[in-house]
Design an enzyme around this catalytic site. Structure first.
Site, PDB file in Angstrom:
ATOM      1  N   LYS A   1       0.835  -1.204   0.000  1.00 18.00           N
ATOM      2  CA  LYS A   1       0.000   0.000   0.000  1.00 18.00           C
ATOM      3  C   LYS A   1       0.872   1.257   0.000  1.00 18.00           C
ATOM      4  O   LYS A   1       0.629   2.200  -0.763  1.00 18.00           O
ATOM      5  CB  LYS A   1      -0.919  -0.014   1.229  1.00 18.00           C
ATOM      6  CG  LYS A   1      -1.886   1.131   1.239  1.00 18.00           C
ATOM      7  CD  LYS A   1      -2.845   1.034   2.413  1.00 18.00           C
ATOM      8  CE  LYS A   1      -3.372   2.409   2.750  1.00 18.00           C
ATOM      9  NZ  LYS A   1      -3.751   2.542   4.139  1.00 18.00           N
TER      10      LYS A   1
ATOM     11  N   ASP B   1      -7.519   1.164   0.570  1.00 18.77           N
ATOM     12  CA  ASP B   1      -7.640   1.439   2.001  1.00 18.77           C
ATOM     13  C   ASP B   1      -9.077   1.094   2.418  1.00 18.77           C
ATOM     14  O   ASP B   1      -9.828   0.484   1.650  1.00 18.77           O
ATOM     15  CB  ASP B   1      -7.278   2.909   2.323  1.00 18.77           C
ATOM     16  CG  ASP B   1      -8.407   3.860   1.958  1.00 18.77           C
ATOM     17  OD1 ASP B   1      -9.299   3.469   1.166  1.00 18.77           O
ATOM     18  OD2 ASP B   1      -8.430   4.988   2.476  1.00 18.77           O
TER      19      ASP B   1
END
Ligand code: SF4
Length: 224
Positions: free
Chosen positions: A135, A153
């Site tokens: 991420k 997310d």
């Protein structure tokens, strides 16, 4: 396991996801023309540090901490020149400060040793930095103009499920679905659009479908 929104996508009959993805992006781009990363940074090093600090806390909180942090720590070497405890104190308010300080120092050490003090541009090199997971590498690459994937997310997960762009629960599998679906030129802005839509309209508990530009024909979870 976080709450799943997969089942909500049964409220309304809509076109297949491949036909909806571009109109969804287009409408959200109009609705959230200002959608962009909420972290404040002035260069790739500050971007990397901000994203690493943003785990398990809000961007507002990170910005509050980095406003002072970046005055004191300007180069990777600066993070290595102080005792670990001092760095822990300086990032304390972002939470998980021990682990974050350790990761930051590990990443800075490798940037100094292997990359001549510069944050690497290559995605795999980013992933080799201690404390940098997919991420973080995705956010850094996207902000530097070469998105290698789609950031997932909590908002991107929820909205992708509600829009029936994925039936997966695991972020890695969700990203795999989104990479297949979202046009490559939109990989960088797509998560920002979903994040801002999630914050402003498609709330986790009470989505405001009556205000949503996707409600009538593009969202299978629509309650209107
Ligand atoms: S707010 Fe919009 S995107 Fe969210 S569930 Fe309602 S119609 Fe769908």
């Amino acid at each position: 396991m976080p709450k799943s929104y997969v089942k909500e996508a049964r409220n309304k009959k809509v076109a297949p996801k491949r036909e909806r993805v571009r109109p969804v992006i287009a409408r959200l781009a109009v609705e959230h023309a200002d959608a962009k990363i909420a972290l404040t940074f002035a260069n790739p090093l500050e971007l990397l540090i901000s994203v690493m600090l943003s785990a398990q806390t809000t961007d507002v909180n990170v910005n509050r901490v980095t406003e002072k942090l970046f005055l004191k720590y300007r180069r990777p070497e600066d993070y290595l020149a102080v005792p670990q405890e001092e760095l822990e104190r300086d990032i304390f308010a972002t939470g998980f400060y021990r682990q974050k300080a350790k990761s930051l120092r590990g990443a800075m050490q490798r940037i100094v040793d292997v990359h001549g003090g510069e944050v690497p541009t290559d995605f795999d090199d980013l992933l080799k930095l201690p404390g940098v997971a997919r991420k973080t590498a995705n956010v850094v690459s996207a902000e530097r103009g070469s998105a290698q994937g789609v950031v997932v997310d909590t908002h991107v997960r929820r909205l992708s499920q509600r829009l029936a762009f994925t039936r997966q629960e695991d972020p890695v599998k969700i990203e795999r679905d989104l990479i297949r679906l979202v046009p490559r030129e939109d990989w960088a802005r797509f998560p920002h659009l979903l994040i801002w839509h999630g914050r402003r309209i498609c709330d986790a508990r009470r989505p405001r479908c009556e205000e949503c530009p996707l409600a009538l024909d593009l969202c299978p979870s629509s309650r209107v």
